[in-house]
Design an enzyme around this catalytic site. Structure first.
Site, short mmCIF file in Angstrom:
data_model
loop_
_atom_site.label_atom_id
_atom_site.label_comp_id
_atom_site.label_asym_id
_atom_site.label_seq_id
_atom_site.Cartn_x
_atom_site.Cartn_y
_atom_site.Cartn_z
CB VAL A 14 -0.98 -0.01 1.20
CG1 VAL A 14 -1.84 1.25 1.18
CG2 VAL A 14 -1.87 -1.25 1.15
CE LYS A 102 -7.11 -5.12 6.49
NZ LYS A 102 -6.88 -4.90 5.09
CD GLU A 126 -13.55 5.47 2.16
OE1 GLU A 126 -14.15 6.49 2.51
OE2 GLU A 126 -14.09 4.33 2.16
CB VAL A 129 -13.71 -1.02 5.25
CG1 VAL A 129 -14.84 -1.98 4.89
CG2 VAL A 129 -13.47 -1.03 6.75
CB ILE A 133 -15.52 0.25 -2.18
CG1 ILE A 133 -15.32 -0.85 -3.21
CG2 ILE A 133 -16.98 0.64 -2.07
CD1 ILE A 133 -16.11 -2.12 -2.88
CD GLU A 187 -4.47 -7.88 5.48
OE1 GLU A 187 -3.90 -7.21 6.36
OE2 GLU A 187 -4.95 -7.37 4.46
CG ASP A 198 -8.83 -8.56 5.90
OD1 ASP A 198 -8.07 -7.68 6.30
OD2 ASP A 198 -9.58 -8.42 4.91
CE LYS A 202 -10.60 -5.57 4.57
NZ LYS A 202 -10.39 -6.45 3.40
N GLY A 299 -5.24 -4.52 -3.12
CA GLY A 299 -4.22 -4.22 -4.11
C GLY A 299 -3.66 -2.83 -3.91
#
Ligand code: NAP
Ligand code: HSE
Length: 425
Positions: A14, A102, A126, A129, A133, A187, A198, A202, A299
């Protein structure tokens, strides 16, 4: 234009995605943030690792947390500690915080939001989760006039990727999991994905926001996908269904129901067509009616899209001298409903002796628990056995457990292969 420095805690999938999107879309991002956003440094575990990003790295958290020139900290390292301590220190050092973590929020959101408020700082999440989206923004802003009654979703990309490949290509679980890891979806410990943890983390965050009440990770009933076999997928197909890992939160008279487990879904159900790494979240509210969100759930770039939108918002707020959304929006404390009272239909696949009265006995065990059957498939097997797949009508977990204990004790039972919940239309 003024400048705003970000410190990244983590430069993995990320963090690398954030650096890549900033490098590609930097000019637009800066114009929209109304300041120059620069990554000043990234905290990593291994300074010697070769990295594609042109970002200074450090193994000393103070280089970011104690640097007065860093205004925004993006926590993208994962896990609970030391991430929790670093986030709290950043807030106490009057920095805005953005996180995609999370694991952390599903346990410590109240503490983190309290410290953020005490220090007048923003905390945005944001990316935590459903990847790219924008479901958190919708929950925290767009739906606040509603009484949200349920949230149902596919909110783990890795498991959806695995189940899709097993269903559509008949591929092997382990090989597809390895591919999902290579693609940066899983993860760091992929057990968190395949065991449903996971998605449960969330769901705790989503349920907290949806129902305006604290819901923590340990409140969520969790089952993963490691027990799903190609035989179950084939039976599901015969029953006109597909198997998905679902996250379900419902506000009921008896309290909040929160669960993550595989489920057989009718092929025509909107969530049945959500494939690969895609996620979808289906929300029902009293004023809104139904609403569904869809997009890439994991991703580097989809998650970076979410993280950077938070960074832009935090930068705008700092420049305007204001704070963004405050608190978690709790305005009630609802009880968590006991799992034994959750209601579902169930699929059960078992091997029994192929003899007279065996099916009648099975039917009796279920009848004694006040459960009736919706579908039955029986196939002859070698050694005088039969394989039976049953789908029940909806019943409480406690009723199903009663029938199951009678089946387990039955002398004509050879094996129970699996039990999976079934979601109806
Ligand atoms: P990752 O690829 O494993 O990257 C983790 C990064 O943090 C690495 O750069 C690592 O350093 C660094 N790091 C880990 N522990 C550290 C520590 N104790 N001290 C200093 N640095 C440390 O993980 P990721 O997939 O990017 O995930 C990061 C976060 O985003 C997690 O909370 C995850 O749940 C969340 N998330 C991930 C995705 C996704 O699709 N991957 C999507 C949404 C949210 P090294 O590089 O030296 O190893
Ligand atoms: N491992 C997670 C998933 C990453 O597969 O959905 C996104 O949160």
């Amino acid at each position: 234009m003024s400048s705003m420095n970000i410190g990244l805690l983590g430069l993995g999938t990320v963090g690398g995605g954030v650096a890549a999107v900033l490098a590609k879309n930097g000019a637009d991002i800066n114009r929209r943030a109304e300041c120059d956003i620069r990554v000043k440094a990234a905290l990593v575990l291994d300074e010697t690792k070769k990295r594609a990003e042109n970002v200074p790295v450090t193994t000393n958290p103070a280089d970011i947390l104690a640097d007065k020139d860093v205004q925004i900290v993006a926590e993208l390292m994962g896990g609970v500690e030391p991430a929790r301590s670093y986030v709290l220190e950043a807030l106490r050092s009057k920095k805005s915080v953005v996180t995609a973590n999370k694991d952390l929020l599903a346990l410590h959101a109240e503490e983190i939001f309290r410290v953020a408020a005490e220090n007048g700082q923003d905390i945005y999440f944001e990316g935590a989760v459903a990847g790219g989206i924008p479901i958190i923004a919708a929950m925290r802003a767009s739906f606040t006039a509603n009484d949200i009654t349920s949230v149902t979703g596919i909110i783990n990309g890795t498991t959806n990727y695995i189940l899709t490949a097993m269903t559509e290509q008949g591929r092997d679980f382990a090989a597809v999991l390895h591919e999902a890891q290579e693609l940066g979806y899983a993860e760091s410990d992929p057990a968190a994905d395949v065991e449903g943890l996971d998605a449960a983390r969330k769901l705790a965050i989503l349920a907290t926001l949806a129902f305006h009440t604290p819901v923590l990770f340990p409140d969520v009933y969790v089952e993963g996908i490691t027990g799903i076999t190609s035989a179950d997928i084939e039976y599901a197909r015969e029953l006109g269904r597909v198997i998905k890992l679902l996250a379900i939160a419902r506000k009921t008279e008896e309290g909040v129901e929160v669960r993550v487990h595989p489920a057989l879904l009718p092929e025509r159900h909107p969530l049945a067509t959500v494939r690969d790494v895609f996620n979808a979240v289906y929300v029902e509210g009293d004023a809104l009616g139904e609403s569904m969100f869809y997009g890439r759930g994991a991703g580097a770039l989809p998650t970076a899209s979410a993280v950077l939108s938070d960074v832009i918002q935090a930068a705008r707020n700092r420049n305007a001298g204001v704070q963004g959304r405050q608190g978690l929006g709790h305005d009630r404390r609802l009880p968590i409903k006991p799992v034994r009272d959750y209601r579902s239909s169930f699929y059960i696949r078992l091997k029994v002796k192929d003899e007279p009265r065996v099916f009648a006995s099975l039917a009796l065990f279920f009848a004694e628990a006040d459960i009736s059957f919706a579908s039955i498939i029986q196939k002859p097997r070698s050694g005088g056995n039969a394989e039976i797949a049953l789908v029940t009508h909806p019943c409480r977990e406690s009723q199903f457990e009663q029938a199951l204990s009678s089946v387990r004790a039955y002398s004509k039972l050879e094996k129970i292969y699996n039990t999976i919940r079934v979601l109806n239309d």
